[in-house]
Structure formats: structure tokens, C-alpha cells
Design a protein around this motif. Structure first.
Motif, PDB file in Angstrom:
ATOM      1  N   GLN A   1     163.660 119.220 -50.338  1.00  0.00           N
ATOM      2  CA  GLN A   1     162.728 118.211 -49.834  1.00  0.00           C
ATOM      3  C   GLN A   1     163.484 117.007 -49.278  1.00  0.00           C
ATOM      4  O   GLN A   1     164.600 116.691 -49.705  1.00  0.00           O
ATOM      5  CB  GLN A   1     161.788 117.753 -50.953  1.00  0.00           C
ATOM      6  CG  GLN A   1     160.866 118.854 -51.461  1.00  0.00           C
ATOM      7  CD  GLN A   1     159.858 118.350 -52.485  1.00  0.00           C
ATOM      8  OE1 GLN A   1     159.947 117.205 -52.932  1.00  0.00           O
ATOM      9  NE2 GLN A   1     158.904 119.180 -52.857  1.00  0.00           N
ATOM     10  N   ASP A   2     162.798 116.328 -48.331  1.00  0.00           N
ATOM     11  CA  ASP A   2     163.356 115.107 -47.758  1.00  0.00           C
ATOM     12  C   ASP A   2     162.754 113.887 -48.448  1.00  0.00           C
ATOM     13  O   ASP A   2     162.042 114.011 -49.454  1.00  0.00           O
ATOM     14  CB  ASP A   2     163.122 115.065 -46.241  1.00  0.00           C
ATOM     15  CG  ASP A   2     161.636 115.099 -45.884  1.00  0.00           C
ATOM     16  OD1 ASP A   2     160.793 114.833 -46.778  1.00  0.00           O
ATOM     17  OD2 ASP A   2     161.313 115.382 -44.724  1.00  0.00           O
ATOM     18  N   ASP A   3     163.006 112.700 -47.886  1.00  0.00           N
ATOM     19  CA  ASP A   3     162.538 111.467 -48.513  1.00  0.00           C
ATOM     20  C   ASP A   3     161.020 111.354 -48.558  1.00  0.00           C
ATOM     21  O   ASP A   3     160.478 110.598 -49.370  1.00  0.00           O
ATOM     22  CB  ASP A   3     163.102 110.259 -47.764  1.00  0.00           C
ATOM     23  CG  ASP A   3     164.584 110.069 -48.022  1.00  0.00           C
ATOM     24  OD1 ASP A   3     165.061 110.555 -49.071  1.00  0.00           O
ATOM     25  OD2 ASP A   3     165.269 109.442 -47.195  1.00  0.00           O
ATOM     26  N   SER A   4     160.363 112.099 -47.692  1.00  0.00           N
ATOM     27  CA  SER A   4     158.897 112.090 -47.660  1.00  0.00           C
ATOM     28  C   SER A   4     158.318 113.210 -48.502  1.00  0.00           C
ATOM     29  O   SER A   4     157.112 113.490 -48.430  1.00  0.00           O
ATOM     30  CB  SER A   4     158.399 112.214 -46.215  1.00  0.00           C
ATOM     31  OG  SER A   4     158.873 111.141 -45.433  1.00  0.00           O
ATOM     32  N   ASN A   5     159.155 113.853 -49.286  1.00  0.00           N
ATOM     33  CA  ASN A   5     158.766 114.989 -50.129  1.00  0.00           C
ATOM     34  C   ASN A   5     158.243 116.157 -49.302  1.00  0.00           C
ATOM     35  O   ASN A   5     157.447 116.969 -49.781  1.00  0.00           O
ATOM     36  CB  ASN A   5     157.710 114.561 -51.164  1.00  0.00           C
ATOM     37  CG  ASN A   5     158.248 113.527 -52.141  1.00  0.00           C
ATOM     38  OD1 ASN A   5     159.423 113.560 -52.518  1.00  0.00           O
ATOM     39  ND2 ASN A   5     157.399 112.605 -52.542  1.00  0.00           N
ATOM     40  N   GLU A   6     158.709 116.240 -48.063  1.00  0.00           N
ATOM     41  CA  GLU A   6     158.390 117.373 -47.195  1.00  0.00           C
ATOM     42  C   GLU A   6     159.503 118.404 -47.306  1.00  0.00           C
ATOM     43  O   GLU A   6     160.681 118.058 -47.437  1.00  0.00           O
ATOM     44  CB  GLU A   6     158.234 116.917 -45.739  1.00  0.00           C
ATOM     45  CG  GLU A   6     157.094 115.933 -45.504  1.00  0.00           C
ATOM     46  CD  GLU A   6     155.732 116.571 -45.724  1.00  0.00           C
ATOM     47  OE1 GLU A   6     155.625 117.812 -45.580  1.00  0.00           O
ATOM     48  OE2 GLU A   6     154.785 115.825 -46.054  1.00  0.00           O
ATOM     49  N   ILE A   7     159.116 119.676 -47.247  1.00  0.00           N
ATOM     50  CA  ILE A   7     160.097 120.751 -47.356  1.00  0.00           C
ATOM     51  C   ILE A   7     160.890 120.844 -46.058  1.00  0.00           C
ATOM     52  O   ILE A   7     160.337 120.817 -44.956  1.00  0.00           O
ATOM     53  CB  ILE A   7     159.399 122.083 -47.663  1.00  0.00           C
ATOM     54  CG1 ILE A   7     158.741 122.015 -49.047  1.00  0.00           C
ATOM     55  CG2 ILE A   7     160.398 123.236 -47.606  1.00  0.00           C
ATOM     56  CD1 ILE A   7     157.959 123.254 -49.416  1.00  0.00           C
ATOM     57  N   ILE A   8     162.217 120.981 -46.180  1.00  0.00           N
ATOM     58  CA  ILE A   8     163.107 121.127 -45.026  1.00  0.00           C
ATOM     59  C   ILE A   8     163.386 122.612 -44.835  1.00  0.00           C
ATOM     60  O   ILE A   8     163.945 123.272 -45.728  1.00  0.00           O
ATOM     61  CB  ILE A   8     164.417 120.365 -45.254  1.00  0.00           C
ATOM     62  CG1 ILE A   8     164.150 118.889 -45.556  1.00  0.00           C
ATOM     63  CG2 ILE A   8     165.331 120.510 -44.027  1.00  0.00           C
ATOM     64  CD1 ILE A   8     165.387 118.112 -45.948  1.00  0.00           C
ATOM     65  N   ASN A   9     163.009 123.131 -43.706  1.00  0.00           N
ATOM     66  CA  ASN A   9     163.268 124.540 -43.396  1.00  0.00           C
ATOM     67  C   ASN A   9     164.571 124.669 -42.618  1.00  0.00           C
ATOM     68  O   ASN A   9     165.148 123.681 -42.144  1.00  0.00           O
ATOM     69  CB  ASN A   9     162.114 125.118 -42.576  1.00  0.00           C
ATOM     70  CG  ASN A   9     160.828 125.167 -43.384  1.00  0.00           C
ATOM     71  OD1 ASN A   9     160.824 125.612 -44.528  1.00  0.00           O
ATOM     72  ND2 ASN A   9     159.725 124.697 -42.786  1.00  0.00           N
ATOM     73  N   GLY A  10     165.038 125.916 -42.436  1.00  0.00           N
ATOM     74  CA  GLY A  10     166.241 126.168 -41.654  1.00  0.00           C
ATOM     75  C   GLY A  10     167.524 125.965 -42.416  1.00  0.00           C
ATOM     76  O   GLY A  10     168.589 125.844 -41.813  1.00  0.00           O
ATOM     77  N   LEU A  11     167.449 125.939 -43.727  1.00  0.00           N
ATOM     78  CA  LEU A  11     168.648 125.798 -44.554  1.00  0.00           C
ATOM     79  C   LEU A  11     168.789 127.009 -45.459  1.00  0.00           C
ATOM     80  O   LEU A  11     167.806 127.631 -45.863  1.00  0.00           O
ATOM     81  CB  LEU A  11     168.565 124.528 -45.403  1.00  0.00           C
ATOM     82  CG  LEU A  11     168.505 123.195 -44.648  1.00  0.00           C
ATOM     83  CD1 LEU A  11     168.307 122.036 -45.617  1.00  0.00           C
ATOM     84  CD2 LEU A  11     169.764 122.967 -43.827  1.00  0.00           C
ATOM     85  N   GLU A  12     170.008 127.329 -45.775  1.00  0.00           N
ATOM     86  CA  GLU A  12     170.289 128.487 -46.627  1.00  0.00           C
ATOM     87  C   GLU A  12     170.742 128.026 -48.006  1.00  0.00           C
ATOM     88  O   GLU A  12     171.545 127.095 -48.131  1.00  0.00           O
ATOM     89  CB  GLU A  12     171.372 129.361 -46.002  1.00  0.00           C
ATOM     90  CG  GLU A  12     170.987 129.996 -44.666  1.00  0.00           C
ATOM     91  CD  GLU A  12     169.873 131.013 -44.830  1.00  0.00           C
ATOM     92  OE1 GLU A  12     169.800 131.641 -45.915  1.00  0.00           O
ATOM     93  OE2 GLU A  12     169.085 131.173 -43.884  1.00  0.00           O
ATOM     94  N   VAL A  13     170.194 128.683 -49.050  1.00  0.00           N
ATOM     95  CA  VAL A  13     170.571 128.382 -50.437  1.00  0.00           C
ATOM     96  C   VAL A  13     171.386 129.554 -50.966  1.00  0.00           C
ATOM     97  O   VAL A  13     171.092 130.720 -50.657  1.00  0.00           O
ATOM     98  CB  VAL A  13     169.326 128.138 -51.308  1.00  0.00           C
ATOM     99  CG1 VAL A  13     169.729 127.782 -52.740  1.00  0.00           C
ATOM    100  CG2 VAL A  13     168.485 127.022 -50.713  1.00  0.00           C
ATOM    101  N   SER A  14     172.401 129.232 -51.784  1.00  0.00           N
ATOM    102  CA  SER A  14     173.343 130.255 -52.249  1.00  0.00           C
ATOM    103  C   SER A  14     172.730 131.248 -53.217  1.00  0.00           C
ATOM    104  O   SER A  14     173.315 132.305 -53.472  1.00  0.00           O
ATOM    105  CB  SER A  14     174.556 129.586 -52.898  1.00  0.00           C
ATOM    106  OG  SER A  14     174.151 128.783 -54.004  1.00  0.00           O
TER     107      SER A  14
END
Length: 400
Positions: free
Chosen positions: A116-129
Motif C-alpha cells: 500500500q501507498d500513503d493513501s492506503n491504496e494498493i500498488i500494482n505492478g510489483l513482485e513479491v518474493s
């Protein structure tokens, strides 16, 4: 010819210094590109970076009343996040939501982290290990239990324990349901009071009184034990004959002390109890109930305040009881010398003489051989007839 037959791409390695890159078209065999629009495209390249982020559980709801959740256990608690640098810089938190509303047992979930970002919105386009994270939320039962004292109240010699107390009478604890249900009180014990010679505050770590598996919940980690101690002192009081109240003397008996000594009484106790002891509060006395004529030893009685001890042996008072002698009334004379009233003689004997010529005096010999007048105080024993000629005093009171 359709759109699907044409493959368009840009070779970023041939990007110009103005960030322009030529658009390349591939056509089916036999076809040639004569013109294209646009010829080029503008591109902006960004670094792909990887960062480590802590995974934080996000607890939603509250457990059942009388229960509490503990710090969640997250596995793994750190993950790698990869993506464009601009998006990576937007990351505020990596969360795993866990709902515990109304539960009374441990909760375990497996879930993919949310970035999540500062607005508690989910950030897409990122990979988690990792594909998912395990989160365990321990749930324990609460209870308020009574605190009890179980101490050997023996203190150092020469001192007295006045009191013991604690700064709180209960403690809120948490633990497994079965252990909590089996625990109603906690006991403070094992403290050696002989080490204290003055008022003392002793700090007790709660872990020392908690059974394994129980812990304090939102309460003090230590309990204050207050020990109140005072030194034992002595007080000596001397009692004289005049201080002694004589009780229950028979009406027909006279009384006197046959010893000349004073009596010493030693009290033992703390100052606050000794300081008010005096002859008035002691009220020393002896009881002559049932005693007959003769010499006797009677025990001296006196008041002993609560919490005070007498460290002297019982005191015995030596006394003597004698029968009160009856006075012989004087015979009336006739006024004619040599004549007598009834009981007189005709041969000129003195008034009051007996038939055999002897004289019977009223009262006792001068000098008070009973010793009452000098031995007994006026406030304790009543005096005899004021018209008497020095006979021994008589105690006229037989009140208890």
C-alpha cells in the motif's frame, strides 16, 4: 492483410540521446513497408530495483469478551519487493489483513501481502518474493485473581510485627483457558521478616508468584509489600501499699500488710502501648474473698493492656486478718460515792472494774499493735471510729 499480420517493436538499445527510438515493423513475406506513421516513439526508461520490507499484520475486529490477542507471529516477517524505482518509492507498508472478531482460539491464516501507498491504496505492478505469508494470532483468556499473603510472621528478637499489607489486592493475568480457569488466587510467600528491624517496603516481581503459563496483563510488573515493625521496649511501674485497692474484706475482720516492700511490675511492648500505662490504668488490687483470720499471701491483680506482656513473676502480697474486738460499755454510776449501778460493787471499787477487781479496758492498747494506721493509705482503706482511742483501722468496704 490484417493487424495480426504485422509485428511492431522498438529496440531500446538504439534509443537516441533524445530518448527517441525507431519503430520497426515486420511484415509477412512478399510485403514491403513503404511508409509508416509515426516513424519513432519517445520512451522513458526507469531502473528496476529490489527492496526488503517488513510484513505487518493488520488486525481487524476484537476477540470474544474476556479474551485478548497477543502480538501476531508472521512468517516470513520480511519479504523482497521488486519493481520500478518510482513505484518502490511509493511503498508505505506491506500488510496482511487478519480478522479476529469474536474468536476465543488462536487464529492462523495464509495470505498474499498487500503493498500500500500513503493513501492506503494498493500498488500494482510489483513482485513479491513469496506467494503468501503465514500469520498466527495467539488468543488468551483474561482473569482478575486475588492476592494472598502466606508469611511466617516471626521477626527479629526484640521487635514486634505491627502489620503487613500490599499496594494492591488483585492482579489481572492472562493465559491458556484451562490454566486461567484453575487459578483463583496468587500467594506471596517465602519472605524472611527477621531481616527487618524497621518499617520496610519490599518490591516483589510478579513473575516470582505466577505459575508457568500465566502472565500479567496491563498491570504492574511488581507488587509493593509493606512491613510495619516496631522495637519492643519495657516499662517499670512501682506499686506501694497505698496504691493497692483491697476488695471483699469480711465485715468482722481487720486487715493489715505484713511486709514493708514495694512491688515492681515490668511491662514489655511497643511504645504506643506502653506510654499510657500508669497506676490509674493499672488499678492494682487484692481480693480477700473467702479468707479467714490469720496470715495469708494473696496475688496482686492489675490490668494488662492488649498487646502488652508482663515479664515479672506473679507478685504475692503478705497480709494479716484479725477479728475486730468488741468494746465493753462503761457502767453508769449512781452519783453517791461508793454506790454503783448494776454491775458495780459495794466495797468502793473503781467504776468499770469487774467483780474480781480487775479492770477491762475498751479498745486495744495504745500504739495500734495492728499497724493499720501506718500501713494502709486512706484512699484505699477506710479508718476506724473517730472516737476510738487508737485502735486499728477497719476496712469497711466489701465491694468487689
Amino acid at each position: 492483410l490484417t493487424r495480426e499480420d504485422i509485428y511492431a517493436y522498438a529496440d531500446l538499445e538504439k534509443k537516441s540521446i533524445t530518448d527517441a527510438v525507431d519503430i520497426v515493423l515486420e511484415l509477412p513475406d512478399g510485403l514491403t513497408v513503404l511508409d509508416k506513421e509515426p516513424h519513432m516513439m519517445m520512451v522513458e526508461l526507469e531502473n528496476i530495483i529490489t527492496v526488503q520490507k517488513e510484513v505487518q499484520p493488520y488486525i481487524k475486529g476484537e476477540p470474544k469478551e474476556g479474551y485478548v490477542y497477543l502480538t501476531p507471529i508472521v512468517n516470513p516477517n520480511n519479504v523482497e519487493v521488486e519493481g520500478p524505482e518510482s513505484k518502490i518509492n511509493m511503498i508505505k507498508s506491506v500488510l496482511v489483513p487478519v480478522t479476529i472478531e469474536g474468536v476465543d482460539k488462536d487464529v492462523t491464516i495464509y495470505r498474499k501481502p498487500q503493498i500500500q501507498d500513503d493513501s492506503n491504496e494498493i500498488i500494482n505492478g510489483l513482485e513479491v518474493s513469496v506467494a503468501q505469508v503465514e500469520v498466527e494470532v495467539p488468543i488468551e483468556k483474561l482473569k482478575v485473581v486475588e492476592l494472598k499473603l502466606d508469611l511466617d510472621e516471626t521477626v527479629a528478637e526484640g521487635y514486634e510485627l505491627i502489620g503487613i499489607s500490599v499496594n494492591q489486592n488483585s492482579l489481572q493475568v492472562r493465559g491458556g483457558e484451562s490454566l486461567i480457569d484453575a487459578t483463583d488466587s496468587l500467594t506471596i510467600s517465602g519472605i524472611d521478616l527477621t531481616a527487618f528491624t524497621e518499617d520496610t517496603v519490599q518490591s516483589i516481581d510478579t513473575s516470582s508468584i505466577l505459575p508457568s503459563g500465566l502472565n500479567v496483563y496491563e498491570d504492574a510488573e511488581s507488587i509493593q509489600l509493606y512491613v510495619f515493625i516496631e522495637q519492643v521496649l519495657t516499662k517499670t511501674v512501682d506499686v506501694t501499699h497505698g496504691d493497692i485497692n483491697v476488695r471483699q474484706l469480711a465485715d468482722e475482720l481487720n486487715f493489715r500488710f505484713t511486709d514493708d516492700e514495694d512491688y515492681t511490675i515490668i511491662y514489655s511492648g511497643i511504645l504506643s502501648r506502653l506510654q499510657n500505662i500508669d497506676l490509674d490504668s493499672m488499678s492494682p488490687s487484692i481480693s480477700l474473698r473467702g479468707l479467714e483470720e490469720g496470715q495469708h499471701q494473696v496475688e496482686l491483680s492489675f490490668n494488662v493492656p492488649e498487646g502488652v506482656e508482663v515479664i515479672t513473676d506473679p507478685i504475692m502480697v503478705n497480709i494479716e486478718l484479725t477479728k475486730e474486738e468488741e468494746e465493753v460499755p462503761e457502767e453508769e454510776t449512781t452519783g453517791e460515792e461508793g454506790a454503783t449501778d448494776e454491775g458495780g460493787t459495794e466495797d468502793g471499787t473503781e467504776d468499770g472494774s469487774t467483780q474480781d477487781g480487775t479492770t477491762e479496758e475498751a479498745g486495744t492498747e495504745e500504739g495500734d499493735p495492728t499497724g493499720l494506721n501506718s500501713a494502709v493509705g486512706d484512699d484505699i482503706i477506710g479508718t476506724g471510729d473517730p472516737d476510738s482511742d487508737g485502735t486499728g483501722s477497719h476496712i469497711g468496704s466489701d465491694t468487689p
